[in-house]
Design a protein around this motif. Structure first.
Motif, mmCIF file in Angstrom:
data_model
loop_
_atom_site.group_PDB
_atom_site.id
_atom_site.type_symbol
_atom_site.label_atom_id
_atom_site.label_comp_id
_atom_site.label_asym_id
_atom_site.label_seq_id
_atom_site.Cartn_x
_atom_site.Cartn_y
_atom_site.Cartn_z
ATOM 1 N N ARG A 74 0.831 -1.208 0.000
ATOM 2 C CA ARG A 74 0.000 0.000 0.000
ATOM 3 C C ARG A 74 0.863 1.255 0.000
ATOM 4 N NH1 ARG A 74 -3.816 -0.441 4.843
ATOM 5 N NH2 ARG A 74 -4.538 1.590 4.150
ATOM 6 N N TYR A 75 1.913 1.222 0.804
ATOM 7 C CA TYR A 75 2.783 2.415 0.823
ATOM 8 C C TYR A 75 3.471 2.592 -0.513
ATOM 9 C CZ TYR A 75 2.129 3.224 5.774
ATOM 10 O OH TYR A 75 1.577 3.531 6.983
ATOM 11 N N ARG A 130 2.225 1.776 -3.340
ATOM 12 C CA ARG A 130 1.228 2.351 -4.228
ATOM 13 C C ARG A 130 1.061 3.856 -3.948
ATOM 14 N NH1 ARG A 130 -3.707 -0.937 -3.389
ATOM 15 N NH2 ARG A 130 -2.287 -2.699 -3.303
ATOM 16 N N GLU A 131 1.074 4.160 -2.651
ATOM 17 C CA GLU A 131 0.956 5.562 -2.252
ATOM 18 C C GLU A 131 2.096 6.393 -2.863
ATOM 19 O OE1 GLU A 131 -1.056 7.395 -0.378
ATOM 20 O OE2 GLU A 131 0.214 9.166 -0.188
ATOM 21 N N PHE A 181 1.728 6.785 -6.595
ATOM 22 C CA PHE A 181 0.689 7.776 -6.918
ATOM 23 C C PHE A 181 1.234 9.184 -6.766
ATOM 24 C CE2 PHE A 181 -3.195 10.210 -6.039
ATOM 25 C CZ PHE A 181 -3.972 9.772 -7.089
ATOM 26 N N ARG A 182 1.925 9.348 -5.637
ATOM 27 C CA ARG A 182 2.473 10.654 -5.353
ATOM 28 C C ARG A 182 3.506 11.051 -6.405
ATOM 29 N NH1 ARG A 182 3.936 12.936 0.453
ATOM 30 N NH2 ARG A 182 4.654 14.928 -0.305
ATOM 31 N N GLY A 239 1.858 12.241 -9.495
ATOM 32 C CA GLY A 239 1.388 13.618 -9.316
ATOM 33 C C GLY A 239 2.511 14.609 -9.532
ATOM 34 N N ILE A 255 -4.808 17.043 -8.499
ATOM 35 C CA ILE A 255 -4.768 16.227 -7.278
ATOM 36 C C ILE A 255 -3.527 16.557 -6.472
ATOM 37 C CG2 ILE A 255 -4.432 13.880 -6.438
ATOM 38 C CD1 ILE A 255 -6.185 12.937 -8.750
ATOM 39 N N TYR A 302 -1.422 17.237 -1.958
ATOM 40 C CA TYR A 302 -0.087 16.878 -1.488
ATOM 41 C C TYR A 302 0.825 18.042 -1.150
ATOM 42 C CZ TYR A 302 -0.719 11.928 -2.473
ATOM 43 O OH TYR A 302 -1.133 10.640 -2.441
ATOM 44 N N GLY A 314 -7.889 4.682 8.430
ATOM 45 C CA GLY A 314 -6.592 4.095 8.153
ATOM 46 C C GLY A 314 -6.220 4.019 6.694
ATOM 47 N N ALA A 315 -6.991 4.632 5.838
ATOM 48 C CA ALA A 315 -6.635 4.609 4.421
ATOM 49 C C ALA A 315 -5.445 5.530 4.169
ATOM 50 C CB ALA A 315 -7.811 5.065 3.581
ATOM 51 N N THR A 316 -4.632 5.172 3.205
ATOM 52 C CA THR A 316 -3.551 6.095 2.841
ATOM 53 C C THR A 316 -4.164 7.242 2.054
ATOM 54 O OG1 THR A 316 -3.126 4.990 0.763
ATOM 55 C CG2 THR A 316 -1.890 4.223 2.673
ATOM 56 N N ARG A 317 -3.336 8.251 1.792
ATOM 57 C CA ARG A 317 -3.850 9.423 1.077
ATOM 58 C C ARG A 317 -4.310 9.058 -0.316
ATOM 59 N NH1 ARG A 317 -0.143 14.637 1.798
ATOM 60 N NH2 ARG A 317 -0.827 15.252 3.877
ATOM 61 N N SER A 318 -3.476 8.235 -0.994
ATOM 62 C CA SER A 318 -3.856 7.919 -2.376
ATOM 63 C C SER A 318 -5.134 7.094 -2.377
ATOM 64 C CB SER A 318 -2.735 7.183 -3.092
ATOM 65 O OG SER A 318 -2.499 5.949 -2.469
ATOM 66 N N GLU A 319 -5.299 6.232 -1.372
ATOM 67 C CA GLU A 319 -6.533 5.454 -1.291
ATOM 68 C C GLU A 319 -7.720 6.376 -1.050
ATOM 69 O OE1 GLU A 319 -4.551 1.331 0.335
ATOM 70 O OE2 GLU A 319 -5.374 2.778 1.727
ATOM 71 N N ILE A 350 -7.942 9.444 -1.949
ATOM 72 C CA ILE A 350 -8.228 10.187 -3.174
ATOM 73 C C ILE A 350 -8.953 9.304 -4.174
ATOM 74 C CG2 ILE A 350 -7.146 11.287 -5.169
ATOM 75 C CD1 ILE A 350 -4.882 12.089 -3.172
ATOM 76 N N ARG A 351 -8.439 8.073 -4.340
ATOM 77 C CA ARG A 351 -9.005 7.234 -5.391
ATOM 78 C C ARG A 351 -10.376 6.666 -5.012
ATOM 79 N NH1 ARG A 351 -4.081 3.571 -7.277
ATOM 80 N NH2 ARG A 351 -3.838 3.581 -5.039
#
Lengths: 438, 462
Positions: free
Chosen positions: A28-29, A31-32, A35-36, A39, B257, B262, B352-357, B359-360
């Protein structure tokens, strides 16, 4: 084994969940971060678009702000200028001045002979030189019979060669010049007879077939007339319309229709406004083609929605308490608006108007429709004269085959962008200086 | 009489009228008993007089301005010799142009025909007469209007109410201009389009696969009868704006976004204005950039990669158009994303979701209608964009889906058909209006859907 207490199973499942969450955290990190990163990449890509854009325009255009001049010894030969001794203006205006330049160049390069080489030699100097000579002689006829060293505009190919030469680039390879011409040019450079000066012609003259004589003045003046017409129509109408819609309009079908129309007009392609101008102003009302007046009218219709939308938000930003106070001490609704709301909303409206004209200044497509693409040398004297406009001039030059027009196009773009920058900066300044937060 | 003189006289009469009205009101107020006041300030009495002086004359001036020359020309045409009058319209227009030029005092090249000279004289005489008439009419109308209004004034005259209702009427008229413009667009485009569709059937236009608008100039010319199947143009338009959207959408959305979710305020404060600069650049500049910078770059790149890329490729035009609509997409997306309530983000992050989660899964679905609306607006802009494609895309209509080839678009064809000589009786010129109508309808539908979607979405969270 088979029977567990509920609390135990809850504990187990929470441990289980925790394990699963922890196991997935890495992915997940990742993926984070991905994504970042995308951007950031998008931002970098778009910023580099901006940078690339400006660098390419400026690097192509900055050379057009200087122009090469060539020094020729001219003998104002009485046999050529006034064989019969007459100095009447109508005689002097008909003289074959190119002879003087030919003779001057011939005396500087006595070794050149033959028709073809002489033609090449004469082509060092711009075609505009004969007009310069004519004006000179007509202004002071006493000059006839004397000798003078005069600086003339150099031809555009010579200009290109000399600019590259003085930068130290490989000028000979790039130039479309013969060896003989390059030899003469090197000789001229050695004698100090070639010089680069600030290109005043570019800012003071109209369009021309010869790049070295082409300028943006006529087009800029046409644009100026258009903007004046556009603003004197669109701003009052836009302000009036927004006052009506915000302050007085009842809620009915007609007003709804107006609102829908304004929003849609703001998104109608500009070329469609050009079709409107062609059909209504030129065919139906038979206003003159190519005139800044018609261009201004079309642009006014185009900018009207923008101005209305900006003015409306400026009016809504004025708090209702101001209106209520005015009404409370006995002002009529019109007085409340004219005396109180309008002055407070004016900076916002002006900002919108400036942004509107900035848009109108760069607009090209509708102007093509109403015939503003003609080749026009003279600057217009009134908004009814045929004229070009700054963006149209850019379009015309960008299409021209001569290489020298490419740098002039880029230079004209720089001038246009400078105007836009000034307008936008004024708008920002107005907003920051007069905007009030309630 | 010169128009400027007429205007000056007109303004002078109005000023005199204003002061006369005001003076009369002041005189009344002096005559009032102490403690009583008039209904309206003297100023409004002045405005009332001014108003009645101004309105009738301004109608006369506008009428002269828009129709005067036409009237004179009709008279001049009526006075021309019969064989000239029976010329076809396009030739007649040339003759009229000559007459105008001669009337303006320009020297004509060579011998101009005697009838042109006499027509020019009668044109000048007619103009002179008409402007004299206008001058008299303006003076008469404005002074009579002022006088009648002035006579009407009295101590208890409610001048302010009259003036204010006139202002209201003016405001309504100003607001209605928008509707008039739309009507003007629809009629001007529709009218010529109907004439076009009388010559070329609508079905052939919409579904024909061959576009070559060059019609024979002389009747004995071989070939080129002109065919008006617009499918290649639609395809070209679709391809170029499609390429533009493929570039602008992901980048614009990601920029929005990143900037709203961010970065720090400082980065935002630098990047946003930079992108707005991109939005303010005139399209003709993008066209130059596409034609003289991007196209050669692409061609060289293609040569080195062994690809044949046309110097007027759809790819180049689409690429630059993508850059053009990028700031538009990103600013709309930014607005929409910012209007998603913070509580929704907080809820998701709290679980507990991450930021990208977040957003998406939360922000984007919530913002989707608004983003779709923004994309539709961007698409309508790309379809209607003219200068980039005029300068960087091709002229020949080709049925191809290869983005490396040159294609042409609806707007390019409108420009090429209408720039230069226009004959309003040939299908070639009228075709431009047919295309214009198509363009107008398509963009209108896109806009209406987009605005509807955006508004619906706003209501959801407001």
């Amino acid at each position: 084994m088979s029977e567990e207490s509920p609390s135990n199973s809850a504990l187990r499942s929470s441990v289980e969940t925790r394990k699963r969450v922890e196991a997935s955290l890495g992915a997940r990190y990742r993926r984070e971060n991905r994504f970042r990163f995308f951007g950031l990449l998008a931002v970098l890509v778009s910023v580099s678009f901006v940078a690339f854009f400006f660098v390419s325009i400026i690097s192509q255009g900055y050379t057009a702000f200087t122009q090469t001049y060539i020094q020729v010894d001219v003998y104002f030969d009485p046999d050529v200028v006034s064989p019969d001794g007459s100095r009447a203006p109508d005689v002097l205006s008909q003289v074959n001045y190119s002879r003087l330049i030919k003779d001057g160049l011939g005396s500087m390069f006595p070794e050149v002979s033959g028709r073809k080489p002489k033609q090449l030699l004469n082509r060092l100097v711009s075609n505009g030189a004969i007009y310069e000579l004519r004006d000179r002689v007509m202004a002071e006829p006493d000059i006839i019979g004397s000798r003078e060293s005069l600086w003339f505009l150099a031809d555009d190919e010579i200009d290109a060669w000399f600019k590259q030469y003085s930068r130290g680039d490989d000028a000979d390879g790039a130039a479309r010049l013969g060896d003989a011409q390059i030899g003469w040019l090197r000789q001229l450079v050695a004698q100090g007879r070639l010089e680069q000066r600030f290109n005043t012609v570019f800012f003071t003259s109209g369009d021309s077939r010869d790049p070295e004589m082409a300028g943006i003045w006529a087009a800029a003046k046409g644009s100026f007339f258009m903007l004046v017409v556009c603003m004197s129509i669109a701003f009052p109408l836009g302000v009036a319309a927004s006052i009506y819609l915000e302050e007085f309009a009842p809620r009915n079908r007609w007003v709804d229709l107006i609102e829908v129309n304004i929003n849609n007009l703001a998104a109608v392609p500009s070329i469609v406004f050009g079709l409107l101008g062609l059909a209504v102003f030129i065919n139906f009302l038979s206003l003159p083609r190519s005139a800044p007046l018609v261009g201004g009218l079309v642009l006014a219709l185009m900018t009207l929605p923008t101005i209305i939308i900006a003015s409306r938000s400026a009016i809504t930003a004025v708090p209702p308490s101001i209106r209520e106070a005015a009404l409370g001490i006995g002002a009529s609704p019109v007085q409340a608006v004219v005396h109180h709301v309008l002055p407070l909303a004016m900076p916002g409206m002006l900002t919108g108007a400036i942004l509107g004209i900035a848009r109108a200044l760069g607009e090209t497509a509708p102007l093509l429709m109403i015939g503003m693409v003609a080749f026009i040398v003279e600057a217009p004297q009134t908004p009814l004269d045929p004229s070009s406009a700054l963006p149209v001039q850019i379009y015309l030059w960008a299409d021209s085959p001569e290489r020298a027009f490419a740098e002039r196009t880029a230079a004209a773009i720089m001038v246009l962008l400078a105007f836009l920058l000034v307008m936008n900066a004024t708008a920002v300044w107005l907003r920051s200086k007069y905007e009030r937060r309630w | 009489m010169r128009l400027s003189t007429i205007l000056l006289v007109y303004i002078a009469i109005l000023i005199i009228g204003y002061f006369a009205g005001r003076q009369k009101a002041i005189a009344y107020s002096h005559a009032l008993d102490a403690g009583r006041t008039m209904h309206s300030l003297p100023m409004y009495h002045g405005y009332y007089v001014l108003m009645w002086g101004a309105i009738p004359a301004i109608i006369a001036i506008l009428g002269y301005f828009f129709m005067g020359d036409g009237l004179v020309l009709d008279r001049v045409i009526a006075g021309l010799p019969d064989e000239v009058r029976s010329l076809p319209e396009s030739r007649l227009n040339l003759v009229l142009n000559d007459i105008r030029v001669v009337a303006a005092g320009a020297e004509t090249s060579g011998e101009s025909e005697a009838y042109i000279q006499s027509a020019a004289d009668s044109l000048n005489a007619g103009r002179e007469f008409l402007s004299l008439l206008l001058g008299l009419a303006v003076v008469a109308l404005s002074s009579t209007g002022c006088y009648l209004a002035w006579r009407n004034l009295s101590g208890d005259f409610r001048a302010r109410n009259r003036v204010e209702s006139a202002i209201q009427v003016l405001l309504v008229m100003a607001a209605s201009i928008a509707v008039l413009t739309t009507i003007g667009i629809v009629f001007s485009v529709l009218f010529e389009s109907i004439r076009f569709f009388q010559k070329v059937p609508l079905f052939d236009f919409l579904f024909g696969l061959n576009w070559s608008p060059q019609t024979a100039i002389r009747s004995d010319q071989v070939g080129s009868s002109g065919s008006f199947g617009a499918v290649p143009l639609f395809l070209g338009t679709l391809m170029i704006s499609g390429i533009a959207m493929i570039i602008a959408l992901p980048i614009g959305l990601m920029v929005a976004i990143y900037l709203s979710e961010y970065t720090t305020a400082r980065v935002r404060g630098v990047v946003k204005p930079l992108l707005e600069v991109l939005a303010g650049i005139p399209t003709v500049v993008y066209g130059y950039f596409a034609a003289l910078t991007v196209a050669p770059l692409l061609r060289d790149f293609g040569l080195s990669a062994g690809l044949q890329i046309s110097s007027e490729s759809a790819l180049g035009a689409g690429l630059v158009m993508g850059i053009m609509i990028l700031p538009f997409v990103s600013s709309i997306s930014d607005d929409v994303i910012n209007s998603v309530p913070q509580s929704m983000r907080d809820g998701s992050l709290g679980l507990g979701a991450t930021r990208s989660e977040t957003i998406r899964r939360v922000v984007l679905p919530a913002a989707l209608p608004g983003i779709v609306g923004g994309f539709l607006l961007a698409a309508s802009r790309a379809i209607g964009e003219t200068m980039i494609v005029v300068m960087a895309a091709g002229l020949a209509a080709k049925m191809t889906i290869n983005p490396l080839e040159a294609v042409t678009t609806v707007t390019v064809q409108i420009v090429t058909l209408l720039v230069g000589d226009q004959e309003f009786d040939s299908p070639k010129t009228l075709a431009a209006f047919g295309l214009g109508l198509t363009l107008f309808i398509v963009t209108l539908i896109l806009n209406i859907i987009a605005l509807h979607v955006v508004r619906k979405y706003r209501e959801q969270y407001d």
